[in-house]
Design an enzyme around this catalytic site. Sequence first.
Site, PDB file in Angstrom:
ATOM      1  N   GLU A 298       5.373  -3.180   0.994  1.00 22.40           N
ATOM      2  CA  GLU A 298       5.636  -3.048  -0.813  1.00 22.40           C
ATOM      3  C   GLU A 298       5.373  -1.467  -1.238  1.00 22.40           C
ATOM      4  O   GLU A 298       3.925  -1.086  -0.599  1.00 22.40           O
ATOM      5  CB  GLU A 298       5.395  -3.847  -1.772  1.00 22.40           C
ATOM      6  CG  GLU A 298       6.253  -5.224  -0.714  1.00 22.40           C
ATOM      7  CD  GLU A 298       6.150  -5.976  -2.323  1.00 22.40           C
ATOM      8  OE1 GLU A 298       6.758  -7.382  -2.160  1.00 22.40           O
ATOM      9  OE2 GLU A 298       5.270  -6.313  -2.761  1.00 22.40           O
TER      10      GLU A 298
ATOM     11  N   CYS B  93       2.665   0.403  -9.002  1.00 24.95           N
ATOM     12  CA  CYS B  93       3.260   0.767  -8.065  1.00 24.95           C
ATOM     13  C   CYS B  93       4.495   1.075  -9.046  1.00 24.95           C
ATOM     14  O   CYS B  93       5.032   1.817  -8.219  1.00 24.95           O
ATOM     15  CB  CYS B  93       3.169   0.275  -7.158  1.00 24.95           C
ATOM     16  SG  CYS B  93       3.752  -2.104  -7.863  1.00 24.95           S
TER      17      CYS B  93
ATOM     18  N   GLY C 167       1.452  -0.833   0.185  1.00 30.22           N
ATOM     19  CA  GLY C 167       0.017  -0.343  -0.073  1.00 30.22           C
ATOM     20  C   GLY C 167       1.022   0.902  -0.271  1.00 30.22           C
ATOM     21  O   GLY C 167       2.074   1.187  -0.607  1.00 30.22           O
TER      22      GLY C 167
HETATM   23  P1  NAD Z   1      -3.667   1.838   1.400  1.00 30.09           P
HETATM   24  O1  NAD Z   1      -2.147   2.345   2.015  1.00 30.09           O
HETATM   25  O2  NAD Z   1      -3.963   3.470   1.217  1.00 30.09           O
HETATM   26  O3  NAD Z   1      -4.806   0.800   1.933  1.00 30.09           O
HETATM   27  C1  NAD Z   1      -3.305  -0.795   2.159  1.00 30.09           C
HETATM   28  C2  NAD Z   1      -4.429  -1.399   2.671  1.00 30.09           C
HETATM   29  O4  NAD Z   1      -3.767  -0.467   4.052  1.00 30.09           O
HETATM   30  C3  NAD Z   1      -5.971  -1.242   3.150  1.00 30.09           C
HETATM   31  O5  NAD Z   1      -6.141  -2.705   3.131  1.00 30.09           O
HETATM   32  C4  NAD Z   1      -6.223  -0.195   3.777  1.00 30.09           C
HETATM   33  O6  NAD Z   1      -6.941  -0.590   4.841  1.00 30.09           O
HETATM   34  C5  NAD Z   1      -5.296  -0.591   5.374  1.00 30.09           C
HETATM   35  N1  NAD Z   1      -5.037   0.654   6.011  1.00 30.09           N
HETATM   36  C6  NAD Z   1      -5.350   1.543   6.288  1.00 30.09           C
HETATM   37  N2  NAD Z   1      -4.949   2.324   7.291  1.00 30.09           N
HETATM   38  C7  NAD Z   1      -4.721   1.259   7.985  1.00 30.09           C
HETATM   39  C8  NAD Z   1      -4.262   1.414   9.409  1.00 30.09           C
HETATM   40  N3  NAD Z   1      -4.093   2.091  10.096  1.00 30.09           N
HETATM   41  N4  NAD Z   1      -3.434  -0.290   9.453  1.00 30.09           N
HETATM   42  C9  NAD Z   1      -3.801  -1.402   9.547  1.00 30.09           C
HETATM   43  N5  NAD Z   1      -4.459  -0.504   8.051  1.00 30.09           N
HETATM   44  C10 NAD Z   1      -4.464   0.213   7.139  1.00 30.09           C
HETATM   45  O7  NAD Z   1      -2.689   1.988  -0.435  1.00 30.09           O
HETATM   46  P2  NAD Z   1      -3.761   1.812  -1.421  1.00 30.09           P
HETATM   47  O8  NAD Z   1      -4.736   2.740  -1.892  1.00 30.09           O
HETATM   48  O9  NAD Z   1      -4.722   0.371  -0.717  1.00 30.09           O
HETATM   49  O10 NAD Z   1      -2.655   1.030  -2.894  1.00 30.09           O
HETATM   50  C11 NAD Z   1      -2.138   1.960  -3.239  1.00 30.09           C
HETATM   51  C12 NAD Z   1      -0.731   2.503  -3.026  1.00 30.09           C
HETATM   52  O11 NAD Z   1      -0.125   0.936  -2.900  1.00 30.09           O
HETATM   53  C13 NAD Z   1       0.366   3.200  -4.239  1.00 30.09           C
HETATM   54  O12 NAD Z   1       0.934   3.725  -3.442  1.00 30.09           O
HETATM   55  C14 NAD Z   1       1.278   2.398  -4.890  1.00 30.09           C
HETATM   56  O13 NAD Z   1       2.187   2.353  -5.055  1.00 30.09           O
HETATM   57  C15 NAD Z   1       1.844   0.918  -3.420  1.00 30.09           C
HETATM   58  N6  NAD Z   1       1.726  -0.541  -4.476  1.00 30.09           N
HETATM   59  C16 NAD Z   1       2.896  -0.879  -4.285  1.00 30.09           C
HETATM   60  C17 NAD Z   1       3.625  -2.032  -4.807  1.00 30.09           C
HETATM   61  C18 NAD Z   1       4.054  -2.317  -4.374  1.00 30.09           C
HETATM   62  O14 NAD Z   1       4.660  -3.678  -4.778  1.00 30.09           O
HETATM   63  N7  NAD Z   1       5.443  -1.827  -3.331  1.00 30.09           N
HETATM   64  C19 NAD Z   1       2.265  -2.722  -5.455  1.00 30.09           C
HETATM   65  C20 NAD Z   1       0.807  -2.118  -5.372  1.00 30.09           C
HETATM   66  C21 NAD Z   1       0.531  -1.189  -4.901  1.00 30.09           C
END
Ligand code: NAD
Length: 455
Positions: free
Chosen positions: A226, A260, A204
């Site tokens: 990640e 990502c 995320g």
């Molecule tokens: P996000 O950080 O908003 O959410 C990711 C997850 O975290 C969700 O399931 C969300 O419900 C959970 N979450 C949110 N707050 C939390 C907390 N306080 N405690 C525990 N869990 C919590 O990210 P997103 O919008 O789902 O994804 C987009 C991001 O992910 C972009 O920055 C992208 O680059 C990154 N990403 C990285 C990769 C990689 O392989 N490096 C792959 C895919 C996406």
Amino acid sequence: MKILNPANGELLAEVATDDAASVAAKAAAARAAQPAWAAVPMVERLAPLQRFRAAVVRELDTLAALLTREVGKPIAQAKNELNGLLPRLDFFFEQAEAAVRDEHVFNGGGMHEEITHVPLGVVANISAWNYPWFVGCNVIVPALLTGNAVLYKPSECATLTGQAITRLLHAAGVPQEVMQCLAGGGEVGAALLAQKIDGLFFTGSHATGQRIAQALAGRLVKVQLELGGKDPTYVRADADPKAAAESLADGAMYNTGQSCCSVERIYVHEAVHDEFVRHLLATVATFKGGDPMDPGTYIGAITRTPQLEVLEEQVLDAVAKGATLHGGGTRLPGAGNHFPPTVLTNVDHRMAVMREESFGPVIGIQKVKGDDEAVALMNDTRYGLTAGVYTQDEAAARAILSRVNAGTVYWNCCDRVSPRLPWSGVGDSGIGLTLGVAGIQTFTRPKAWHLRSPG
Ligand code: NAD
């Protein structure tokens, strides 16, 4: 929780979410069931996962349609994600046994030394929505194969897909308690962190990853993050500007820029800059936006509504500081979250579009004078997920890429992930890795055996 189609605002489903009590109950059930799952021979853990693969193939069209409706991904790209999942699964199936096979490393003087690879135990997977099949299965499948129980919290923007993954795993024979799906947003993720877990595997944003790392810091739980990127590519003077432009337009805009490893910044040598920009604009002009269910659609919906504002602010900031906007730049009127492909030239590093993740179909192109300037600009970032170079000269490419701080580097390609190679980030792009053989071993810990025979 209401699940809305981001392409048109239509209500798709209402889903019951977990709460602190149900999360605790699922975690306790997973804890109780994990030792029996770990005791099953690898071949018997493999069989249900192979049946899961067969079910994905059988239901591919339905699963792709669900993914498209839920996250707004163009249907052709949803099918690509599901088809792309299959070789990843095959890699895990082929490599798992050897990756965690016992190692006999020394025998002499009455001493025998061995390493076994034991499962971590109960692992939590908090996941993103942009490639939910990829990022979910990168964790779930090797974790299950190596004998862990999984508590899986898909993104609230990909809940139905997360539930479909779980349903297919259960139907294929993975025990219910060993593979548990939690529904909800950040608060359910936070409730999961409060449980006794042996590993946390997160995909995320950097902001959430940092919050999670802080929440677990005192507990010495293995944490893998990640996170996002601001992935640069450099087009050298000797590159074919047309081929590079076609490849990079796709690398920047595929999945509506919500990858990502999307190309997020392009540096072009001044000798080929104008020609490159011309070809890139011509390619982008062919990208058809609209209904993601239409097989001809290339630009789908922006999944999370707040991202529209991020994109608009980046464009405004860039233009205010002197960038040239080539079409697009604001959300489209009407229902759903739609943002047209947006290309900015005359950009520089004072602008947010060259520093902060855009996560949308927006790309900045900056002119450079040579390799040293390009490398310095590529490294002028807090992120380090991927970076690339387009050139005819392999030696030059290798020299440049060895100077770039990134987990993955590309020569004449971009926005590419291979199951055979580890996927990791440098700096604010994260810690730990998935994929590759190391991405199987990461769900285990090596246990050292010192064995002295009595004779
Ligand atoms: P996000 O950080 O908003 O959410 C990711 C997850 O975290 C969700 O399931 C969300 O419900 C959970 N979450 C949110 N707050 C939390 C907390 N306080 N405690 C525990 N869990 C919590 O990210 P997103 O919008 O789902 O994804 C987009 C991001 O992910 C972009 O920055 C992208 O680059 C990154 N990403 C990285 C990769 C990689 O392989 N490096 C792959 C895919 C996406």
